[in-house]
Design an enzyme around this catalytic site. Sequence first.
Site, PDB file in Angstrom:
ATOM      1  CG  HIS A 424      22.173  -8.084 -60.037  1.00 40.12           C
ATOM      2  ND1 HIS A 424      21.121  -8.848 -60.657  1.00 40.12           N
ATOM      3  CD2 HIS A 424      21.438  -7.321 -59.106  1.00 40.12           C
ATOM      4  CE1 HIS A 424      19.879  -8.775 -60.168  1.00 40.12           C
ATOM      5  NE2 HIS A 424      20.228  -7.947 -59.115  1.00 40.12           N
ATOM      6  CB  CYS A 755      50.201 -38.789 -50.568  1.00 40.46           C
ATOM      7  SG  CYS A 755      51.641 -39.387 -51.432  1.00 40.46           S
TER       8      CYS A 755
END
Length: 800
Positions: A424, A755
């Site tokens: 919830h 990279c």
Amino acid sequence: MKDDKFVLWFNEIELDDIPQVGGKNASLGEMIRELTVKNVSIPDGFAVTAYAYRYLLDSAGIKDEIGHILSDLDTHDMHSLAEKGEKIRSLIYNATVPDDLRDAIVEAYHKLCEEYEENMDVAVRSSATAEDLPDASFAGQQETFLNIRGEEAVIEACKKCFASLFTNRAISYREDKGFDHMSVFLSIGVQKMVRSDLESSGVIFSIDTESGFKDAILITGSYGLGEMVVQGTVNPDEFFVFKPTLDGHRPILQKKLGTKEVKMIYSTEGDESTKIVPVPEEDRKRFCITEDEILKLAKWTKIIEDHYSEKAGFFKPMDIEWGKDGKTGELFILQARPETVQSQKDMNVLETYVLLETKEPLATGTAVGSKIGSGKVRVIETVANIKDFQAGEVLVTDMTDPDWEPIMKIAAAIVTNKGGRTCHAAIVSRELGVPCIVGTGDGTEKIKGATEATVSCAGGELGEIYEGILKYDVQRVNLENLERPKTMIMMNVGNPDNAFALASIPSDGVGLARLEFIINNFIRIHPMALVHFDRVTDENVRKEIEALTQGYENKTDFFVDKLAQGVAKIAAAFYPKDVIVRMSDFKSNEYANLIGGRYFEEDEENPMIGFRGASRYYDERYKEGYVLECKAMKKARDEMGLTNIKPMIPFCRTPQEGRRVVEIMAENSLKQGEDGLEIYMMVEIPSNVILIEEFGKIFDGFSIGSNDLTQLALGLDRDSSQVAHIFDERDQAVLNLVERAILKSNEMGKKIGICGQAPSDYPEFARFLVECGISSISLNSDTVIKTTLDILETEKSLGK
């Protein structure tokens, strides 16, 4: 006509009937009519209509009185809200149910019993006529009653459901969403109970709840009836499944074991129909459903989502409840409603929260969303004390339910001890856009002493709570019509938990996925300690390994599964774009720090240029560990269908080493060319550049590692502070090596990327790479947009 019936069976109902039976019942009817023929199992039942609710109010003559009570409503006055809610509920509950309405409900219940069994147990669920709309979930606003038996109990539960249209939380929610209280009516669903009290149940979202990534299905589950998962009383098991390769493959991207401390089961004592009991320790240590069941639920989810999307004419992600019957072993879908948060987001605006300072966190848990919030700390033990809460405070509590919503909407952030990503607190926080961390375990105790706190969900799946008000920044980028450069812009990704969120950043895939992060954070054990567990003699270390690998008969399977899942989650996020995965590149001192690593690593004077990369892979001291890495890649590619994965070999000193490593991969079913498999190599040693044509005969592509190439070109240890001032990727020696590598690769028709961090830090270095004709530049996520724009300008100036 449906408008004047007290009862409608699910097979008489379709989506268009929301005004008569509410969203929940309309959806159940739609699925029973349309999807049972596609082998989706749904328990039968009937709806007590909204007409029946209006008939009850008219017969009792209480409609005007309810309107009068609500006439001067102020939902911020908690005392007044509670008083008004109690008055209205009492009016409805004490109203006499007309005989004709009672008879219709009782007759339908007995007919349902004839279909299944005498005096059958049913679920009695509220279904409001305004619920489950695209921008209003109404999640848990009205009541649900489980294990209801007998006609009198059914009538009693129906009266309670009708009255629950005016719970304090429901009144407050409607007021906030702008609904007229007297124009929202209540229908009730009476449905055969699935005996998940004897097995398990949970919640499914057909997209990732945090990032909105649409190709992943999130399944959560725990033991017993599903209310425990929905309410957030337990930390459930979590499973991610990849949609695009679901047909023909087994793409379970992640399996995360929840603590599952308690479960809700049937009660035979007193007036209560259910009770909460502890889960036995041995059950807590295993997953609540099997992999076959995970995949079955995922396939049903895709069928449901496809149906609702086709019906709507646009992509419609779904929020689904499921249960497993402990008597028959069958799985069932219990409810399905539209997802109401991610589906409403503007996907053209990329919003990134960045924490600008950090410290040791007070507590950690599961992050909900990706925002940061801060404020005064308010620890509240029970809902009875919510009146003390002030707007802009950080709510810290054990768990929430719909009664907490009046203060959740004014909180700066929310922290709970219990719950998973479908509880919830998580659902409502997402809808409100409030940062939330659930499942901290003991957050209320750890945070209690802090006056102020910062709650950060910006670091991926792990949420962190810090003492004090920390500085943070919010970056917003409009992605609409963002032009793409000719040079491929890829991303460096280490943490699989961030992958779904990073996938929303425009890129051409992943240029570097590091295995080290996955091994260090999700596995933590030296692979050779799993292969040769008998050589680990320290009892404490053995216990630690046993605890981490519990549930695995063969300890090496733990390594393969976790590594495959980590890589697969990254590959799935960017599928079908290339994801280049660098095989492990720990240095010997880093390997030694893994659990059990001291038994398999020797001390080296200079690990940076020692026993690392390709040299380890064929050496008997590590070869068996490398075989596990190969098995993980094969599992991700073959079993999960993620053929966009391209393994990359680091620190390969000679072509002979390259050939030996590729042979080992082929021996373990990673053969170049099969299913499009390409194997790349890092260019990070001068010998790689000098002999690049020889390496090009072995490997399918290259990626320049500028950090190692710089240190070895200049002959310095990049970890040494004494020579750090010499380290510079822009040094002419380094530039010459980079230029030669790019030119020769292009001549061979091989892709070559980079990279390293240099293109992000130095615009002139990025320009140099583009001028040389590099295929791709791989960047850290926080610099992708900026560098993309810089490279676009560079290409335009070069006339590309």
